[in-house]
Enzyme design. Sequence first.
Site, PDB file in Angstrom:
ATOM      1  N   ASP A  37       0.526  -1.074   0.279  1.00 12.15           N
ATOM      2  CA  ASP A  37      -0.328  -0.185   0.511  1.00 12.15           C
ATOM      3  C   ASP A  37       1.142   0.841  -0.102  1.00 12.15           C
ATOM      4  O   ASP A  37       2.000   1.221   0.428  1.00 12.15           O
ATOM      5  CB  ASP A  37      -0.907   0.049   0.878  1.00 12.15           C
ATOM      6  N   ASP A  60       3.034   1.144  -4.727  1.00 16.26           N
ATOM      7  CA  ASP A  60       2.343   2.619  -5.643  1.00 16.26           C
ATOM      8  C   ASP A  60       2.129   1.383  -6.225  1.00 16.26           C
ATOM      9  O   ASP A  60       2.879   1.336  -7.253  1.00 16.26           O
ATOM     10  CB  ASP A  60       3.529   3.941  -5.600  1.00 16.26           C
ATOM     11  N   VAL A  61       0.685   1.150  -6.658  1.00 16.09           N
ATOM     12  CA  VAL A  61       0.855   0.281  -7.991  1.00 16.09           C
ATOM     13  C   VAL A  61       0.477   0.856  -8.868  1.00 16.09           C
ATOM     14  O   VAL A  61       0.612   0.229 -10.129  1.00 16.09           O
ATOM     15  CB  VAL A  61      -0.542  -0.375  -7.651  1.00 16.09           C
ATOM     16  N   ASN A  87      -6.536  -5.472  -5.088  1.00 15.60           N
ATOM     17  CA  ASN A  87      -7.318  -4.367  -4.730  1.00 15.60           C
ATOM     18  C   ASN A  87      -7.130  -2.693  -4.478  1.00 15.60           C
ATOM     19  O   ASN A  87      -7.768  -2.338  -4.960  1.00 15.60           O
ATOM     20  CB  ASN A  87      -7.344  -4.921  -3.552  1.00 15.60           C
ATOM     21  N   TYR A 154     -13.351   6.348 -13.848  1.00 15.24           N
ATOM     22  CA  TYR A 154     -13.795   5.527 -13.206  1.00 15.24           C
ATOM     23  C   TYR A 154     -14.241   4.150 -13.416  1.00 15.24           C
ATOM     24  O   TYR A 154     -13.944   2.589 -13.559  1.00 15.24           O
ATOM     25  CB  TYR A 154     -14.337   5.296 -11.288  1.00 15.24           C
ATOM     26  N   LYS A 158     -12.915   0.099 -14.532  1.00 12.60           N
ATOM     27  CA  LYS A 158     -12.909  -0.858 -14.050  1.00 12.60           C
ATOM     28  C   LYS A 158     -13.731  -2.087 -14.708  1.00 12.60           C
ATOM     29  O   LYS A 158     -13.699  -3.227 -14.595  1.00 12.60           O
ATOM     30  CB  LYS A 158     -14.401  -0.648 -12.592  1.00 12.60           C
ATOM     31  N   THR A 189     -17.169   1.621   3.560  1.00 15.32           N
ATOM     32  CA  THR A 189     -15.258   2.074   3.290  1.00 15.32           C
ATOM     33  C   THR A 189     -15.337   3.325   3.187  1.00 15.32           C
ATOM     34  O   THR A 189     -16.684   4.102   3.238  1.00 15.32           O
ATOM     35  CB  THR A 189     -14.244   1.137   2.191  1.00 15.32           C
TER      36      THR A 189
HETATM   37  N1  LIG Z   1     -16.216   0.503  -1.000  1.00 11.93           N
HETATM   38  C1  LIG Z   1     -17.036  -0.152  -2.227  1.00 11.93           C
HETATM   39  O1  LIG Z   1     -18.419   0.272  -1.816  1.00 11.93           O
HETATM   40  C2  LIG Z   1     -16.355  -0.771  -3.656  1.00 11.93           C
HETATM   41  C3  LIG Z   1     -17.153  -0.776  -4.625  1.00 11.93           C
HETATM   42  C4  LIG Z   1     -16.922  -1.166  -5.635  1.00 11.93           C
HETATM   43  C5  LIG Z   1     -15.689  -0.705  -6.228  1.00 11.93           C
HETATM   44  N2  LIG Z   1     -14.984  -1.517  -5.148  1.00 11.93           N
HETATM   45  C6  LIG Z   1     -12.975  -0.966  -4.927  1.00 11.93           C
HETATM   46  O2  LIG Z   1     -12.931  -1.879  -3.834  1.00 11.93           O
HETATM   47  C7  LIG Z   1     -10.470  -1.942  -4.170  1.00 11.93           C
HETATM   48  C8  LIG Z   1     -10.892  -1.509  -2.221  1.00 11.93           C
HETATM   49  O3  LIG Z   1     -11.768   0.131  -1.462  1.00 11.93           O
HETATM   50  P1  LIG Z   1     -12.144   0.369  -0.603  1.00 11.93           P
HETATM   51  O4  LIG Z   1     -13.556   0.854  -0.494  1.00 11.93           O
HETATM   52  O5  LIG Z   1     -11.135  -0.354   0.330  1.00 11.93           O
HETATM   53  O6  LIG Z   1     -11.443   1.928  -0.656  1.00 11.93           O
HETATM   54  P2  LIG Z   1     -10.354   2.696   0.774  1.00 11.93           P
HETATM   55  O7  LIG Z   1     -10.396   3.870   0.017  1.00 11.93           O
HETATM   56  O8  LIG Z   1     -11.140   2.385   1.883  1.00 11.93           O
HETATM   57  O9  LIG Z   1      -9.365   1.547   0.384  1.00 11.93           O
HETATM   58  C9  LIG Z   1      -8.698   1.505  -0.589  1.00 11.93           C
HETATM   59  C10 LIG Z   1      -6.424   1.558  -0.193  1.00 11.93           C
HETATM   60  O10 LIG Z   1      -5.896   1.445  -1.162  1.00 11.93           O
HETATM   61  C11 LIG Z   1      -4.200   2.278  -0.912  1.00 11.93           C
HETATM   62  N3  LIG Z   1      -3.897   2.720  -2.884  1.00 11.93           N
HETATM   63  C12 LIG Z   1      -4.845   3.548  -3.199  1.00 11.93           C
HETATM   64  N4  LIG Z   1      -4.089   4.408  -3.965  1.00 11.93           N
HETATM   65  C13 LIG Z   1      -3.147   3.401  -4.204  1.00 11.93           C
HETATM   66  C14 LIG Z   1      -1.861   3.237  -4.854  1.00 11.93           C
HETATM   67  N5  LIG Z   1      -1.739   3.831  -6.046  1.00 11.93           N
HETATM   68  N6  LIG Z   1      -1.250   2.100  -4.547  1.00 11.93           N
HETATM   69  C15 LIG Z   1      -1.430   1.077  -3.258  1.00 11.93           C
HETATM   70  N7  LIG Z   1      -1.849   0.879  -2.334  1.00 11.93           N
HETATM   71  C16 LIG Z   1      -3.057   2.327  -2.896  1.00 11.93           C
HETATM   72  C17 LIG Z   1      -5.467   3.359  -0.266  1.00 11.93           C
HETATM   73  O11 LIG Z   1      -4.169   3.536   1.012  1.00 11.93           O
HETATM   74  C18 LIG Z   1      -6.039   2.315   1.289  1.00 11.93           C
HETATM   75  O12 LIG Z   1      -5.334   1.281   2.190  1.00 11.93           O
HETATM   76  C19 LIG Z   1     -10.651  -0.383  -5.079  1.00 11.93           C
HETATM   77  O13 LIG Z   1     -10.139  -0.882  -5.752  1.00 11.93           O
HETATM   78  C20 LIG Z   1     -12.824   0.532  -5.012  1.00 11.93           C
HETATM   79  O14 LIG Z   1     -12.607   0.694  -6.407  1.00 11.93           O
HETATM   80  C21 LIG Z   1     -15.034  -0.439  -3.345  1.00 11.93           C
END
Ligand SMILES: NC(=O)c1ccc[n+]([C@@H]2O[C@H](COP(=O)([O-])OP(=O)(O)OC[C@H]3O[C@@H](n4cnc5c(N)ncnc54)[C@H](O)[C@@H]3O)[C@@H](O)[C@H]2O)c1
Length: 277
Positions: A37, A60-61, A87, A154, A158, A189
């Site tokens: 992360d 950093d991905v 993720n 986005y 996706k 989240t």
């Molecule tokens: N929460 C939802 O309802 C939801 C719905 C659809 C999809 N998603 C997807 O699920 C995944 C996780 O989302 P979440 O809700 O836990 O978000 P979040 O913001 O709570 O967590 C995201 C994590 O990714 C890390 N991150 C961000 N940019 C980064 C980078 N460049 N390199 C490495 N790490 C990085 C952040 O530091 C954080 O720890 C994402 O891909 C998001 O698009 C979430």
Amino acid sequence: MTELANKVAIVTGGSAGIGFGIAQRLASEGARVVIADINEAAGHQAVAALGANASFWRTDVADQQQLRDLVDHVAADCGRLDIMINNAGIGGANHPRLLDDDLSDFHQVMAIDLLGVMAGTREAARVMQENGGGSIVNISSIGGINASAGNWTYHVAKSSVIMFTKCAAIDLGAMNIRVNAIAPGNIETEILGRSMGANLSPEKQAELAGSLRQFIISRQALKRQGKVEDIAEAVLFFVTDRSRYVTGTLLPVDGGLVAGTARSSGGVEGLRKQAQA
Ligand SMILES: NC(=O)c1ccc[n+]([C@@H]2O[C@H](COP(=O)([O-])OP(=O)(O)OC[C@H]3O[C@@H](n4cnc5c(N)ncnc54)[C@H](O)[C@@H]3O)[C@@H](O)[C@H]2O)c1
């Protein structure tokens, strides 16, 4: 429980939210988990909460070299890699009307949400082929299936994750590497508030996210808030032998949102009642 004993896993974006929930579940099944992360402070907290089987590697991905270094580090440190969870993701800026979106965050969103998944899959497969196979899970979104206005880039990123997952699956299957995708919907989240209320204080963002969630739940088949644990259970299916004959698939974990819009007390039904009155 030890369904994943002796397995080694990487979870990108594992410092918080869904990624942390996944890391927790994999560790609880005995896997050695590496959280990758950009958020170091939260990453170290996460590792402390998970215990001795977890470690953190700043990544950093969006940077392919950092993903390569991460996987090389895990291969050297743990001797293998069995599970890769791509993720990490960001929502990008929200512009309700397309005409207002200058697309200034296009490259950043694509680099994290799509390139990060593609390069993460490739780097993981490079090591997995050496240990006889593995399982890769890419986190897409219901936004990759259903169209809506607002987070234009986005949605594009996706939906591309879903197509990439299928392409990778048909190539990597010969190496006994399975690749599947999950589309979360309405999981509790911070991403929603951050994306929809970028200019608001954290308190106001949380308030806005709460109202948005209630609205979404009113249109959802299952009338409850999705939790990170709901995603983690689906991941567990994909990374264990329970899904040994499954690759190239997409599983929405969304309370039924992708299936369609459920009736609410108002909506069409309310209008019909009004007309009958
Ligand atoms: N929460 C939802 O309802 C939801 C719905 C659809 C999809 N998603 C997807 O699920 C995944 C996780 O989302 P979440 O809700 O836990 O978000 P979040 O913001 O709570 O967590 C995201 C994590 O990714 C890390 N991150 C961000 N940019 C980064 C980078 N460049 N390199 C490495 N790490 C990085 C952040 O530091 C954080 O720890 C994402 O891909 C998001 O698009 C979430």
